[in-house]
Scaffold this motif. Structure first.
Motif, PDB file in Angstrom:
ATOM      1  N   THR A 220       0.913  -1.071  -0.138  1.00  0.00           N
ATOM      2  CA  THR A 220      -0.214  -0.088  -0.192  1.00  0.00           C
ATOM      3  C   THR A 220       0.980   1.271  -0.236  1.00  0.00           C
ATOM      4  OG1 THR A 220      -2.015   0.934   1.145  1.00  0.00           O
ATOM      5  CG2 THR A 220      -0.384   0.297   2.657  1.00  0.00           C
ATOM      6  N   GLU A 237      -3.474   5.857   5.333  1.00  0.00           N
ATOM      7  CA  GLU A 237      -3.245   5.090   4.304  1.00  0.00           C
ATOM      8  C   GLU A 237      -3.992   5.663   3.019  1.00  0.00           C
ATOM      9  OE1 GLU A 237      -3.705   0.511   2.761  1.00  0.00           O
ATOM     10  OE2 GLU A 237      -4.516   0.929   4.796  1.00  0.00           O
ATOM     11  N   SER A 244      -6.943  -2.929  -7.686  1.00  0.00           N
ATOM     12  CA  SER A 244      -5.664  -2.712  -7.136  1.00  0.00           C
ATOM     13  C   SER A 244      -4.882  -3.354  -7.694  1.00  0.00           C
ATOM     14  CB  SER A 244      -5.658  -2.778  -5.500  1.00  0.00           C
ATOM     15  OG  SER A 244      -4.467  -2.429  -4.826  1.00  0.00           O
TER      16      SER A 244
END
Length: 546
Positions: A220, A237, A244
């Motif tokens: 991430t 985040e 993704s």
């Protein structure tokens, strides 16, 4: 003999190069310079790893001047390496350039994960500053390192004054380092590569974008915010709303605001290098690690503990279809900071791959890896186009069949095949066959291809354009092909690939094959698709066959 060192792709004087860092263009006082920092292990491979920042400048992104090494891992908070990061231009006349970087300091396994009962002073340092390291650790975590965390990644600042010749002085590390002593809860010490930019929607608010890995091994990115670039919030985040990329770690993220030339609308572009994703089928994602981009819109809620959300309009797309391209960074341009500037963003990438360090240059010439040609970026119909900055005229002659040389350009207008033949050690194997067998399969007598130096001629790189299909084959030309010998992609119709193509134009695709000794870049349709790769002819020269 010309050797393997490229003429125009940047290489280190010695040692191992990897990620480009702190890219910034500065103008003024008669000096317009591109400043390039980069990850450097100058003693590789004979000496223990001491990753710091090398430094070079250029007036044209093609000719380079090496400068003194900029950062060294000589403090407690970066004793295992000054890892990647970015640059911020001077905010007022006379201000220094600000260089943000990740300091790496691993904690012994027996300490990692200890809770409040642990003794921070028991953590051994690495080299000079060990006592300071223990003190920093105790101050940052007075009750001990939180369970599941390690003291291993700090975000730091160094300041570089501009000199009279336009170059930058050796940076001075900020006394408040580390500015951020470690990752927030829920994230591992794989937390690095800070890029600091002003929020385009909130003047005066600065954001630090970092690649990260969660405690449950999910890749991430994180965002920290600051008003003064010294004190940063706890971080949040960056959550992907849409497909993704996946993977277990996202390295070297860049986030920039661009205008789509097809629609005139603004969009956010997130460039990143995710580790741990592999192709299931098809052409894409066929390297050890991948590199690509997402297009969409960033939403930042006002609540400080709310995640930033990136709404995806273009899913993760590879930036480069070649064998060696990773960890790119976009230049900070002090003159292009306002919305009226027409200058396009410029990007440099590492022409290498992590863990691929067995190139012949390190033993033969004492250096390893290079950077790509710089690439001007534009956004068209949701796609990132890349236009390399290339030498012109006699510096990069366009050549045809039968040419022998080391720096040149081959042009294909429409279907065709470019074969780059190089020399290999007699009897050495290319992938799955000997060089002699390749030559025989090509209609040549393998005995005739051998020369008196113990080398023989072999087709080491083949580039094919057939309709919309580009295929690049590399037959282990001094580089182990861990994930296969072939990379390929299917080009879009040219009208939808480049601005000005015109609907229904029916124009044929075209390729430029750029050979810069051991660095080869293939450019399709003026930047709609690119392939970057390294290949090594034993005598440094290539023979073109069309």
């Amino acid at each position: 003999m010309p050797g393997h060192r490229p003429a125009f792709h940047f290489t280190p004087e010695r040692g191992r190069l990897n990620d480009p860092n702190g890219l910034i263009r500065l103008e003024g006082a008669g000096h317009d310079l591109w400043h390039v920092f980069y990850q450097l292990d100058p003693g590789f491979p004979a000496e223990p790893r001491r990753t710091g920042w090398g430094y070079a400048t250029s007036e044209d992104l093609l000719t380079w001047r090496h400068r003194p090494q900029a950062l060294f891992p000589d403090d407690a908070y970066d004793a295992d390496g000054c890892f990647s990061g970015g640059a911020v231009a001077p905010q007022r006349p006379g201000d220094p350039v600000e260089l943000f970087y990740t300091g790496n300091l691993p904690v012994p396994a027996e300490f990692a994960g200890h809770g409040s009962g642990s003794d921070p002073a028991a953590v051994p340092g690495a080299g000079a500053g060990a006592g300071a390291g223990a003190a920093c650790l105790a101050e940052a975590f007075p009750d001990g390192v939180p369970v599941g965390h390690v003291w291993g990644a700090t975000q730091n600042l160094a300041l570089a004054e501009q000199l009279s010749d336009g170059s930058l002085a050796v940076p001075v590390k900020h006394p408040a380092n580390p500015l951020i002593p470690g990752p927030p809860p829920g994230f591992t010490a794989h937390y690095r590569d800070p890029i600091v930019t002003e929020d385009p929607d909130r003047p005066g608010l600065w954001r630090m974008l970092l690649g990260a890995r969660t405690d449950d091994d999910r890749g991430t990115a994180l965002l920290h915010f600051s008003r003064d670039r010294r004190t940063w919030d706890a971080g949040r985040e960056l959550v992907i709303d849409g497909p993704s990329p996946g993977g277990y770690m996202w390295e070297c993220p860049n986030l920039l605001r661009m205008t789509d030339a097809a629609s005139g609308a603004e969009a956010d572009v997130l460039i990143l290098s995710p580790q741990g994703i592999r192709a299931d089928a098809g052409d894409a994602l066929r390297n050890r690690y991948q590199c690509g981009y997402l297009v969409g819109h960033l939403e930042l809620p006002d609540a400080p503990d709310a995640a930033a959300v990136f709404h995806v309009t273009t899913p993760f797309t590879e930036l480069d279809h070649g064998f060696e391209f990773y960890a790119p960074q976009v230049f900070t341009d002090a003159t292009a900071a306002d919305a009226t500037s027409q200058r396009r963003p410029v990007m440099l990438g590492w022409m290498g791959m992590p863990e691929e360090d067995d190139h012949p240059t390190i033993t033969a010439e004492g250096w390893l890896h290079c950077l790509t040609f710089a690439r001007e970026l534009s956004l068209y119909d949701g796609r990132l186009l890349q236009s390399p900055v290339l030498p012109s005229g006699d510096d990069l002659p366009i050549v045809g069949d039968g040419h022998v040389g080391d720096v040149f350009r081959v042009r294909l207008d429409g279907n065709g095949i470019v074969e780059l033949r190089g020399t290999t050690a007699l009897g050495s194997s290319t992938t799955g066959s000997t060089a002699g067998e390749d030559a025989a399969a090509d209609g040549a007598d393998s005995a005739d291809s051998a020369d008196s130096t113990g080398h023989e001629d072999a087709p080491l790189v083949t580039v094919s354009l057939s309709g919309d299909r580009v295929t690049v084959t590399r037959r282990n030309a001094g580089v182990p092909n861990h994930f296969g010998d072939e990379r390929a992609t299917t080009l879009r119709p040219i009208a939808s690939s480049t601005p000005g193509g015109g609907a229904g134009s029916g124009a044929a695709h075209h390729l430029d094959v750029i050979v810069d000794r051991s660095a080869i870049e293939i450019i399709a349709d003026d930047g709609a698709a690119l392939f970057s790769l390294r290949a090594f002819s034993a005598d440094g020269a290539w023979t073109v066959r069309l």
